[in-house]
Design a protein around this motif. Structure first.
Motif, PDB file in Angstrom:
ATOM      1  N   GLU A 211     -10.628 -47.481 -19.603  1.00 43.25           N
ATOM      2  CA  GLU A 211     -10.242 -48.750 -18.990  1.00 43.25           C
ATOM      3  C   GLU A 211      -9.084 -49.399 -19.748  1.00 43.25           C
ATOM      4  O   GLU A 211      -8.193 -49.998 -19.134  1.00 43.25           O
ATOM      5  N   GLY A 212      -9.100 -49.272 -21.066  1.00 44.78           N
ATOM      6  CA  GLY A 212      -7.991 -49.804 -21.844  1.00 44.78           C
ATOM      7  C   GLY A 212      -6.673 -49.144 -21.492  1.00 44.78           C
ATOM      8  O   GLY A 212      -5.644 -49.806 -21.312  1.00 44.78           O
ATOM      9  N   LEU A 213      -6.705 -47.819 -21.342  1.00 48.56           N
ATOM     10  CA  LEU A 213      -5.487 -47.079 -21.015  1.00 48.56           C
ATOM     11  C   LEU A 213      -5.023 -47.358 -19.585  1.00 48.56           C
ATOM     12  O   LEU A 213      -3.822 -47.453 -19.318  1.00 48.56           O
ATOM     13  N   LEU A 214      -5.972 -47.480 -18.659  1.00 44.22           N
ATOM     14  CA  LEU A 214      -5.609 -47.772 -17.277  1.00 44.22           C
ATOM     15  C   LEU A 214      -5.032 -49.181 -17.140  1.00 44.22           C
ATOM     16  O   LEU A 214      -4.081 -49.401 -16.375  1.00 44.22           O
ATOM     17  N   THR A 215      -5.600 -50.132 -17.878  1.00 45.43           N
ATOM     18  CA  THR A 215      -5.057 -51.490 -17.865  1.00 45.43           C
ATOM     19  C   THR A 215      -3.647 -51.507 -18.439  1.00 45.43           C
ATOM     20  O   THR A 215      -2.760 -52.209 -17.931  1.00 45.43           O
ATOM     21  N   ALA A 216      -3.415 -50.722 -19.486  1.00 45.84           N
ATOM     22  CA  ALA A 216      -2.069 -50.613 -20.058  1.00 45.84           C
ATOM     23  C   ALA A 216      -1.104 -50.004 -19.048  1.00 45.84           C
ATOM     24  O   ALA A 216       0.052 -50.447 -18.924  1.00 45.84           O
ATOM     25  N   HIS A 217      -1.570 -49.004 -18.310  1.00 44.75           N
ATOM     26  CA  HIS A 217      -0.721 -48.348 -17.312  1.00 44.75           C
ATOM     27  C   HIS A 217      -0.291 -49.336 -16.233  1.00 44.75           C
ATOM     28  O   HIS A 217       0.880 -49.376 -15.833  1.00 44.75           O
ATOM     29  N   GLU A 218      -1.228 -50.159 -15.759  1.00 46.41           N
ATOM     30  CA  GLU A 218      -0.909 -51.147 -14.731  1.00 46.41           C
ATOM     31  C   GLU A 218       0.007 -52.231 -15.295  1.00 46.41           C
ATOM     32  O   GLU A 218       0.940 -52.693 -14.607  1.00 46.41           O
ATOM     33  N   THR A 219      -0.234 -52.645 -16.530  1.00 46.06           N
ATOM     34  CA  THR A 219       0.616 -53.656 -17.163  1.00 46.06           C
ATOM     35  C   THR A 219       2.053 -53.161 -17.273  1.00 46.06           C
ATOM     36  O   THR A 219       3.009 -53.904 -16.978  1.00 46.06           O
ATOM     37  N   LEU A 220       2.225 -51.914 -17.674  1.00 45.54           N
ATOM     38  CA  LEU A 220       3.570 -51.351 -17.803  1.00 45.54           C
ATOM     39  C   LEU A 220       4.225 -51.175 -16.436  1.00 45.54           C
ATOM     40  O   LEU A 220       5.448 -51.344 -16.307  1.00 45.54           O
ATOM     41  N   ARG A 221       3.444 -50.840 -15.424  1.00 54.22           N
ATOM     42  CA  ARG A 221       4.001 -50.698 -14.072  1.00 54.22           C
ATOM     43  C   ARG A 221       4.627 -52.016 -13.611  1.00 54.22           C
ATOM     44  O   ARG A 221       5.751 -52.044 -13.077  1.00 54.22           O
ATOM     45  N   ILE A 222       3.908 -53.103 -13.836  1.00 50.14           N
ATOM     46  CA  ILE A 222       4.415 -54.426 -13.443  1.00 50.14           C
ATOM     47  C   ILE A 222       5.651 -54.790 -14.261  1.00 50.14           C
ATOM     48  O   ILE A 222       6.637 -55.315 -13.728  1.00 50.14           O
ATOM     49  N   GLU A 223       5.625 -54.490 -15.560  1.00 50.20           N
ATOM     50  CA  GLU A 223       6.761 -54.845 -16.413  1.00 50.20           C
ATOM     51  C   GLU A 223       8.002 -54.041 -16.077  1.00 50.20           C
ATOM     52  O   GLU A 223       9.128 -54.533 -16.219  1.00 50.20           O
ATOM     53  N   ARG A 224       7.831 -52.796 -15.621  1.00 49.17           N
ATOM     54  CA  ARG A 224       8.996 -51.997 -15.224  1.00 49.17           C
ATOM     55  C   ARG A 224       9.686 -52.615 -14.021  1.00 49.17           C
ATOM     56  O   ARG A 224      10.905 -52.501 -13.865  1.00 49.17           O
ATOM     57  N   LEU A 225       8.928 -53.258 -13.158  1.00 48.10           N
ATOM     58  CA  LEU A 225       9.526 -53.945 -12.012  1.00 48.10           C
ATOM     59  C   LEU A 225      10.250 -55.209 -12.452  1.00 48.10           C
ATOM     60  O   LEU A 225      11.309 -55.543 -11.926  1.00 48.10           O
ATOM     61  N   ARG A 226       9.673 -55.922 -13.415  1.00 47.89           N
ATOM     62  CA  ARG A 226      10.264 -57.175 -13.887  1.00 47.89           C
ATOM     63  C   ARG A 226      11.479 -56.956 -14.768  1.00 47.89           C
ATOM     64  O   ARG A 226      12.439 -57.712 -14.717  1.00 47.89           O
ATOM     65  N   ASP A 227      11.412 -55.945 -15.611  1.00 53.11           N
ATOM     66  CA  ASP A 227      12.460 -55.738 -16.617  1.00 53.11           C
ATOM     67  C   ASP A 227      12.680 -54.230 -16.791  1.00 53.11           C
ATOM     68  O   ASP A 227      12.254 -53.639 -17.783  1.00 53.11           O
ATOM     69  N   PRO A 228      13.310 -53.576 -15.806  1.00 55.20           N
ATOM     70  CA  PRO A 228      13.390 -52.114 -15.807  1.00 55.20           C
ATOM     71  C   PRO A 228      14.179 -51.509 -16.964  1.00 55.20           C
ATOM     72  O   PRO A 228      13.988 -50.338 -17.299  1.00 55.20           O
ATOM     73  N   SER A 229      15.065 -52.285 -17.591  1.00 54.81           N
ATOM     74  CA  SER A 229      15.885 -51.721 -18.664  1.00 54.81           C
ATOM     75  C   SER A 229      15.174 -51.739 -20.019  1.00 54.81           C
ATOM     76  O   SER A 229      15.620 -51.081 -20.965  1.00 54.81           O
ATOM     77  N   ARG A 230      14.074 -52.492 -20.133  1.00 53.58           N
ATOM     78  CA  ARG A 230      13.383 -52.597 -21.426  1.00 53.58           C
ATOM     79  C   ARG A 230      12.338 -51.489 -21.523  1.00 53.58           C
ATOM     80  O   ARG A 230      11.324 -51.508 -20.834  1.00 53.58           O
ATOM     81  N   ARG A 231      12.580 -50.550 -22.415  1.00 54.98           N
ATOM     82  CA  ARG A 231      11.679 -49.397 -22.525  1.00 54.98           C
ATOM     83  C   ARG A 231      10.422 -49.757 -23.327  1.00 54.98           C
ATOM     84  O   ARG A 231      10.494 -50.480 -24.316  1.00 54.98           O
ATOM     85  N   PRO A 232       9.265 -49.216 -22.906  1.00 54.63           N
ATOM     86  CA  PRO A 232       8.023 -49.557 -23.593  1.00 54.63           C
ATOM     87  C   PRO A 232       7.678 -48.598 -24.724  1.00 54.63           C
ATOM     88  O   PRO A 232       8.056 -47.423 -24.717  1.00 54.63           O
ATOM     89  N   LEU A 233       6.938 -49.127 -25.683  1.00 53.35           N
ATOM     90  CA  LEU A 233       6.317 -48.340 -26.741  1.00 53.35           C
ATOM     91  C   LEU A 233       4.845 -48.717 -26.757  1.00 53.35           C
ATOM     92  O   LEU A 233       4.499 -49.879 -26.989  1.00 53.35           O
ATOM     93  N   LEU A 234       3.987 -47.743 -26.485  1.00 51.59           N
ATOM     94  CA  LEU A 234       2.555 -47.975 -26.407  1.00 51.59           C
ATOM     95  C   LEU A 234       1.930 -47.681 -27.770  1.00 51.59           C
ATOM     96  O   LEU A 234       2.087 -46.587 -28.310  1.00 51.59           O
ATOM     97  N   VAL A 235       1.241 -48.667 -28.341  1.00 53.20           N
ATOM     98  CA  VAL A 235       0.581 -48.504 -29.640  1.00 53.20           C
ATOM     99  C   VAL A 235      -0.925 -48.695 -29.432  1.00 53.20           C
ATOM    100  O   VAL A 235      -1.377 -49.817 -29.167  1.00 53.20           O
ATOM    101  N   ILE A 236      -1.686 -47.618 -29.515  1.00 49.36           N
ATOM    102  CA  ILE A 236      -3.126 -47.644 -29.260  1.00 49.36           C
ATOM    103  C   ILE A 236      -3.845 -47.586 -30.601  1.00 49.36           C
ATOM    104  O   ILE A 236      -3.637 -46.660 -31.391  1.00 49.36           O
ATOM    105  N   VAL A 237      -4.676 -48.572 -30.858  1.00 47.35           N
ATOM    106  CA  VAL A 237      -5.368 -48.691 -32.136  1.00 47.35           C
ATOM    107  C   VAL A 237      -6.847 -48.422 -31.888  1.00 47.35           C
ATOM    108  O   VAL A 237      -7.556 -49.258 -31.316  1.00 47.35           O
ATOM    109  N   THR A 238      -7.337 -47.252 -32.307  1.00 48.28           N
ATOM    110  CA  THR A 238      -8.701 -46.839 -31.978  1.00 48.28           C
ATOM    111  C   THR A 238      -9.163 -45.723 -32.898  1.00 48.28           C
ATOM    112  O   THR A 238      -8.345 -45.061 -33.546  1.00 48.28           O
TER     113      THR A 238
END
Length: 281
Positions: A172-199
């Motif tokens: 669920e954490g990873l899926l929520t991150a995936h949806e969050t990044l999907r929305i952010e790519r629409l808002r700010d397509p030029s800003r590349r993401p870096l995913l940091v998972i702490v587990t």
């Protein structure tokens, strides 16, 4: 549910970066094409010429001088000869933290170290002019504790008050991150993401919880999202689940100790190299 644990002392972290060359807003993290910075080459201009690459323009025009009827010392230059200087600098990224706050992470000393590590990365993000976001997962699901923002102070406050306990819904954490990044790519397509998972990589819940987490990780890998898994596993018996998760993400796993600036040289491998190695295998 346990009461929030304070963060341990922050430290200077290693440089985490997104591989490749971006076009994002100016910052101090990953390599990017910029209007300012060192000149790295030339290209044909797309639209208005903003910075002439003189040597490349002369080189393009030189072979055509006789055909253009040149009779004097000056060079006959036409629009097709013009070359734009390409420059390289640094961009800011979206650093999205996905933090495991479940019972397996809840030991007081370990959670303090985890919060200290994330706090250190937040300070680094502030210095590198990144946007940051915070997702936590525990109990029955995941929560966007802080949507992507430029306010690192707010992220730090949310982290400090983070409670722990319950099951580990890693998928669920990873899926929520995936949806969050999907929305952010629409808002700010030029800003590349870096995913940091702490587990620690452990996943609990109904059915094949870890298998579901690996399938969710492949969604990120399919989109080429750069990822680092900060491995918080402790004790004498090591399952290596965080490393397996990092492999499915096409990223890198590092321990809390390795995150320190004096520990190792590079933390994020190029996603394309990882994918190529998989195909070769």
């Amino acid at each position: 549910e346990r009461r929030p644990v304070g963060a341990s002392e922050p430290f200077r972290t290693r440089m985490l970066s997104v591989p490749g060359l971006g076009d994002g807003a100016a910052g101090r993290r990953s390599r990017a094409r910029t209007e300012h910075g060192r000149t790295t080459g030339s290209r044909r201009p797309r639209g208005t010429l903003t910075k002439l690459h003189l040597a490349a323009t002369v080189q393009a025009a030189a072979p055509h001088q006789r055909a253009r009827g040149r009779s004097g010392p000056g060079l006959v230059v036409r629009r097709d000869d013009l070359r734009q200087a390409t420059r390289e600098g640094r961009e800011g990224n979206l650093v999205l933290f996905v933090v495991d706050a479940s019972g397996s992470m809840a030991a007081r000393q370990r959670m303090g170290a985890v919060k200290g590590a994330v706090m250190s990365l937040l300070l680094d993000a502030y210095q590198r002019r990144d946007k940051v976001g915070l997702i936590t997962f525990r109990g029955r699901g995941a929560e966007v504790a802080l949507p992507p923002t430029s306010s690192v102070d707010t992220a730090a406050a949310r982290l400090q008050s983070l409670p722990t306990g319950g099951r580990t819904p890693l998928a669920e954490g990873l899926l929520t991150a995936h949806e969050t990044l999907r929305i952010e790519r629409l808002r700010d397509p030029s800003r590349r993401p870096l995913l940091v998972i702490v587990t620690d990589g452990r996943a609990t819940g109904a059915g094949d919880a870890f298998g579901q987490a690996l399938r969710a990780a492949r969604l990120h890998a399919a989109e080429g999202t750069a990822a680092v898994v900060v491995d918080c596993e402790s004790g004498y018996v090591r399952l290596g689940l965080a490393g397996t998760l990092a492999g499915e993400l096409g990223g890198t796993a590092v321990t809390l100790d390795e995150l320190r600036a004096d520990a190792i040289a590079g933390l994020v491998r190029d996603v394309r190299e990882v994918s190529a190695a998989r195909r070769a295998a």
